[in-house]
Design a protein around this motif. Structure first.
Motif, short mmCIF file in Angstrom:
data_model
loop_
_atom_site.label_atom_id
_atom_site.label_comp_id
_atom_site.label_asym_id
_atom_site.label_seq_id
_atom_site.Cartn_x
_atom_site.Cartn_y
_atom_site.Cartn_z
N ALA A 183 0.85 -1.21 0.00
CA ALA A 183 -0.18 0.03 -0.07
C ALA A 183 0.79 1.31 -0.11
CB ALA A 183 -0.97 -0.05 1.33
N ASN A 184 0.62 2.26 -0.75
CA ASN A 184 1.36 3.42 -0.95
C ASN A 184 0.57 4.49 0.09
OD1 ASN A 184 3.38 3.04 -2.83
ND2 ASN A 184 1.72 2.94 -4.34
N HIS A 185 -0.87 4.33 -0.12
CA HIS A 185 -1.85 5.22 0.71
C HIS A 185 -2.53 4.80 1.52
CE1 HIS A 185 -5.21 8.46 0.44
NE2 HIS A 185 -4.44 8.78 1.42
N ILE A 186 -2.38 5.17 3.16
CA ILE A 186 -3.36 4.37 3.92
C ILE A 186 -4.15 5.51 4.68
CG2 ILE A 186 -3.09 3.00 6.05
CD1 ILE A 186 -0.41 1.91 5.15
N ALA A 187 -5.36 5.29 4.62
CA ALA A 187 -6.30 6.12 5.34
C ALA A 187 -6.30 5.56 6.87
CB ALA A 187 -7.71 6.29 4.67
N VAL A 188 -6.50 6.42 7.79
CA VAL A 188 -6.73 5.99 9.10
C VAL A 188 -7.79 6.75 9.94
CG1 VAL A 188 -5.74 5.54 11.32
CG2 VAL A 188 -4.07 5.57 9.37
N LEU A 189 -8.92 6.26 10.21
CA LEU A 189 -9.91 6.65 11.26
C LEU A 189 -9.91 6.15 12.52
CD1 LEU A 189 -12.57 8.34 11.23
CD2 LEU A 189 -13.66 5.98 11.00
N THR A 190 -9.58 7.31 13.44
CA THR A 190 -9.40 6.83 14.83
C THR A 190 -10.48 7.54 15.65
OG1 THR A 190 -8.25 9.14 15.32
CG2 THR A 190 -6.76 7.21 14.55
N GLY A 191 -10.91 6.87 16.63
CA GLY A 191 -11.93 7.28 17.75
C GLY A 191 -11.42 7.53 18.87
N ALA A 192 -12.44 7.47 19.79
CA ALA A 192 -12.18 7.66 21.39
C ALA A 192 -11.16 6.67 21.91
CB ALA A 192 -13.44 7.56 22.19
N GLY A 193 -11.09 5.34 21.63
CA GLY A 193 -10.16 4.32 22.25
C GLY A 193 -8.98 4.53 21.89
N MET A 194 -8.58 5.53 20.74
CA MET A 194 -7.14 5.85 20.49
C MET A 194 -6.70 6.82 21.65
SD MET A 194 -5.10 5.72 17.73
CE MET A 194 -3.20 6.16 17.71
N SER A 195 -7.60 7.58 22.00
CA SER A 195 -7.05 8.80 23.31
C SER A 195 -7.33 8.31 24.50
CB SER A 195 -8.03 10.12 22.98
OG SER A 195 -7.67 10.55 21.79
N ALA A 196 -8.44 7.13 24.68
CA ALA A 196 -8.46 6.81 26.05
C ALA A 196 -7.34 6.28 26.52
CB ALA A 196 -9.63 5.91 25.97
N GLU A 197 -6.12 5.62 25.79
CA GLU A 197 -5.19 4.86 26.11
C GLU A 197 -4.06 5.86 26.84
OE1 GLU A 197 -3.38 1.05 24.37
OE2 GLU A 197 -4.53 2.10 22.81
N SER A 198 -4.19 7.02 26.47
CA SER A 198 -3.25 8.01 26.86
C SER A 198 -3.93 8.76 27.96
CB SER A 198 -3.13 9.40 25.93
OG SER A 198 -2.53 8.85 25.02
#
Length: 247
Positions: A14-29
């Motif tokens: 893959a050359n282009h990767i789209a990433v959708l992030t939600g609340a779980g991404m920030s909850a770990e911080s």
């Protein structure tokens, strides 16, 4: 857990990767959820009533103080390994980061965010003329129940640049998100339930084109039955491994 061989090959190519992030991404911080801000002085208020244009118009000092508390809590935490992994991925892939989160942890980790679909807590603008505000945000150590917002040159109150209940999503932000999901070679969906719309529809823009979608989540979500592969685990656990596999 590792990826199936065919998906591993697609990730690597893959050359282009789209990433959708939600609340779980920030909850770990340690970023508190929307309702977790309801502590201390604000425990008696319903966040559903504070996060509206009407509430700000009627009591701007109360709503501003509540958002200062949210900003204070976010400033006290740091990007996690998942945030840093996405910044590393962008060193050798084109990465379009689309986030439902209003914090700035992606940016602080070194990522360029294509789209904050629900706005950004630190992207301030005038409530009256909508002109962006770039003044210095002052967050007192002890935040009282009411704090007057800064004023715009036009005389209007400055408001946080997030999407309040009853407001439309920023058109350009959502259009950019749809475009990225429709043109990417592979998509990652990280830490989102898939319930909140229209952000929850974005993975289908990729799936409908036959683009593989990898979900990273410790629990099954509303998207799990539809994605190409569910990698069970948290962002901080999985994304560093995924970046190594992508090289």
């Amino acid at each position: 857990m590792s990826l199936p061989d065919d998906l591993l090959a697609q990730l690597s190519a893959a050359n282009h990767i789209a990433v959708l992030t939600g609340a779980g991404m920030s909850a770990e911080s340690g970023v508190p959820t929307f309702r977790d801000v309801q502590d201390g002085l604000w425990a008696k208020y319903d966040p559903m009533t504070l996060a509206t244009e009407e509430a700000f118009a009627e009591e701007p000092d109360l709503v501003w103080a509540w958002y200062l508390r949210r900003a204070q809590l976010i400033r006290q935490v740091q990007p996690n390994a998942g945030h840093r992994a996405l910044a590393e991925l962008a060193e050798f892939k084109q990465v379009s980061v689309i986030t439902q989160n209003v914090d700035d942890l992606h940016e602080r980790a070194g990522s360029e965010v294509l789209s904050h679909v629900h706005g950004g807590l630190f992207d301030y603008r005038c409530f009256d003329c909508a002109k962006p505000w770039s003044g210095e945000l002052e967050i007192p150590q002890e935040i009282p129940e009411r704090v007057s917002p800064p004023k715009c040159a036009c005389g209007g109150w400055i408001r946080p640049g997030i999407v309040w209940f009853g407001e439309m999503l920023p058109p350009r932000a959502f259009e950019d998100a749809v475009d990225a999901c429709s043109t990417c070679d592979l998509m990652l969906v990280v830490g989102t339930s898939g319930i909140v719309q229209p952000a929850g529809s974005l993975p289908f823009a990729a799936l409908e084109r036959g683009t593989p979608v990898i979900e990273v989540n410790p629990e099954e979500s509303r998207l799990t039955d539809y994605v190409t592969h569910w990698w069970q685990g948290t962002a901080a656990e999985v994304l560093p491994q995924l970046v190594r596999l992508a090289r």
